[in-house]
Design a protein around this motif. Structure first.
Motif, short mmCIF file in Angstrom:
data_model
loop_
_atom_site.label_atom_id
_atom_site.label_comp_id
_atom_site.label_asym_id
_atom_site.label_seq_id
_atom_site.Cartn_x
_atom_site.Cartn_y
_atom_site.Cartn_z
N SER A 1 1.62 13.42 -0.53
CA SER A 1 1.12 14.06 0.69
C SER A 1 2.06 13.83 1.87
O SER A 1 1.93 14.50 2.89
N THR A 2 3.01 12.90 1.76
CA THR A 2 3.89 12.59 2.88
C THR A 2 5.34 12.71 2.43
O THR A 2 5.76 12.02 1.49
N TRP B 1 5.86 7.50 -0.88
CA TRP B 1 6.56 7.99 0.33
C TRP B 1 7.97 8.40 -0.04
O TRP B 1 8.94 7.69 0.26
N ASP C 1 -2.96 2.62 -6.63
CA ASP C 1 -3.42 2.75 -5.26
C ASP C 1 -2.31 2.48 -4.24
O ASP C 1 -2.54 1.87 -3.18
N ALA D 1 0.57 4.41 -1.99
CA ALA D 1 0.93 5.76 -1.53
C ALA D 1 2.42 6.01 -1.76
O ALA D 1 3.26 5.22 -1.34
N LEU E 1 0.14 6.07 -7.85
CA LEU E 1 -1.24 6.48 -7.52
C LEU E 1 -2.25 5.68 -8.34
O LEU E 1 -3.30 5.28 -7.83
N LYS F 1 0.81 -1.22 0.00
CA LYS F 1 0.00 0.00 0.00
C LYS F 1 0.84 1.27 0.00
O LYS F 1 0.31 2.38 -0.10
N ALA F 2 2.15 1.13 0.15
CA ALA F 2 3.01 2.32 0.15
C ALA F 2 4.39 1.93 -0.39
O ALA F 2 4.86 0.82 -0.18
#
Ligand code: FCB
Length: 458
Positions: free
Chosen positions: A158-159, A115, A111, A113, A108, A74-75
């Motif tokens: 966003s991070t 980092w 799906d 994220a 993206l 997921k990341a």
């Protein structure tokens, strides 16, 4: 098997770093980093290896992202190469930024994220030639680079993590000489500590001004540092001093706005405090949204001389030693010590103002048995990750606000001074063909990520 379920929303990811996986070091305007230059110096990197071909991730990122999606991750923690975005530390290079836009867009779309870490050790060589991290101006150049990157990617990311393991940059790079730029100047190393932290603080401010809702953090490498003989005042003092140099010299200014007094005193002969200007600590201690913890092993330290161990990364401490104990070791020679992960997480939780924690790296190099046709049953690596996830879960049960785990690494890659000989990937990379083969650890980790729970190793 025990039923170990992680908190809802726990983030499961994998990590890489630009110089270790990208390859393509001379395309689209990229210029040399300190690691390109370091690799050219004879005897610095095992096998004379360099940043080519690495895992050719620059050209194969779409395939790698699709693979991560298949694994249910997921990341993705990756790093952005400063010498692509501002070659030579100078003007902005659109082609370099465009690569990261493509990578982020691909993540993206799957799906996953993004980092990104802004600095995972690849300082533009031209900036090193004017002093590198020993030069205060480098911190301001870093903020310029952060500004260009956030302007280009802030609508998609966003991070942000400012830096990876500033301890390694400062002490291995400028005092121990075993990482780029290969300097053995303790005075430069302590200057680098402060300038790396200042760079983090300036970049944090830059990111927040450009993107007020961004989450910003930094990643530190943490180890319990334990005296070999807990009754020996010499060993106890070496442990205090090394813990100060390894952990507190970063954690205290970041999270408390001050340097640890005992370490400032230890470092006075090296001119440390002369670098700290009025207002710097306010910049460095800007509130963070999360802290990244990289964990690999514990250090047992003694004041007994090691013999001629060469230049010490531990400024002012020549004789710390890390005697082997009765524990399994990885291919790096590092002891497998999962309990130490619980210890470091609890330490940050108990000793510092609370903030969300993420394990941004954890994993192991082992020799994989791969005939080229079959599967790789990397039982050792799988067991390593499982035992550390158990240790992480113990910390969560004790109240630690741990929000995610990134295994190191997604791919086999260039392991710095060890070159390509050490394999940390959960996915095998054949460096001749660039064929990727998920190992047993990847298949197992995929189930963990999908179930949000530890599952039996099979
Ligand atoms: C960490 C680094 C990472 C990788 C692992 C094994 O110190 O951040 O790039 O080399 O060690």
């Amino acid at each position: 098997m025990e039923n170990i379920v992680f908190p809802q929303g726990f983030l499961w990811g994998a990590a890489t770093a630009a110089f270790q996986v990208e390859g393509a070091t001379d395309v689209d305007g990229r210029t040399d980093s300190i690691w390109d230059e370091f690799c050219r110096q004879p005897g610095k990197v095992v096998g004379g290896d360099c940043g080519e071909p690495a895992a050719d991730h620059y050209r194969r990122f779409e395939q790698d992202v699709a693979m991560m999606a298949d694994l249910g991750l997921k990341a993705y923690r990756f790093s952005i190469a400063w010498p692509r975005v501002r070659p030579d530390g100078g003007k902005v290079n659109q082609a370099g930024l465009d690569f990261y836009k493509r990578l982020v867009d691909s993540l993206l779309a799957h799906d996953i994220a993004p980092w990104p870490t802004l600095y995972h050790w690849d300082l533009p060589q031209k900036l090193e030639e004017v002093g590198g991290w020993a030069n205060r101006d480098t911190a301001f150049r870093f903020a310029d680079y952060a500004a260009a990157t956030v302007e280009a990617l802030g609508d998609r990311v966003s991070t942000w993590t400012t830096m990876n393991e500033p301890w390694c940059s400062a002490f291995l790079g400028y005092a121990g000489g075993i990482h780029a730029p290969g300097r053995t100047e303790p005075e430069a190393a302590v200057a680098a500590v402060h300038h790396l932290l200042l760079a983090h603080g300036l970049a944090t401010d830059t990111i927040r001004s450009a993107q007020p809702d961004a989450k910003v953090g930094i990643t530190l490498n943490m180890y319990p540092i334990i005296p070999v003989n807990p009754d020996d005042p010499g060993d106890i003092d070496v442990a205090r001093r090394l813990d100060g140099l390894q952990q507190r010299i970063f954690l205290d200014p970041l999270l408390r706005g001050e340097y640890p007094a005992d370490i400032v005193e230890d470092l006075e002969p090296f001119g440390f405090s002369a670098h700290v200007k009025p207002g710097d600590l306010d910049i460095i201690s800007a509130p963070l949204d999360m802290l990244g913890v990289n964990y690999y092993t514990e250090h047992y330290v003694s004041s007994t001389p090691d013999g001629d161990a060469g230049p010490s990364p531990w400024v002012g401490v020549q004789h710390a030693s890390f005697p082997p104990r009765d524990a399994p070791i990885t291919d790096m020679g590092w002891e497998v010590r999962p309990d130490g992960l619980t210890t470091v997480l609890l330490r940050v939780h108990n000793d510092y103002p609370r903030l969300p924690l993420y394990i941004t790296e954890n994993g192991a190099a082992f020799r994989d048995d791969f005939s080229g046709t079959g599967a790789i049953d990397d039982v050792d690596r799988t067991g390593f990750i499982a035992s550390h996830l158990r240790a992480a879960h113990t910390a969560i049960e004790a109240g630690v606000d741990l929000r995610g785990y990134f295994c190191w690494s997604l791919l086999d890659n260039f392991e710095w001074a060890e070159g390509y000989a050490k394999r940390f990937g959960i996915v095998h990379v054949d460096y001749d063909t660039q064929i990727r083969t998920p190992k047993m650890s990847a298949r197992w980790y995929s189930r963990v990520a999908k179930d949000n729970a530890l599952v039996a190793v099979s």
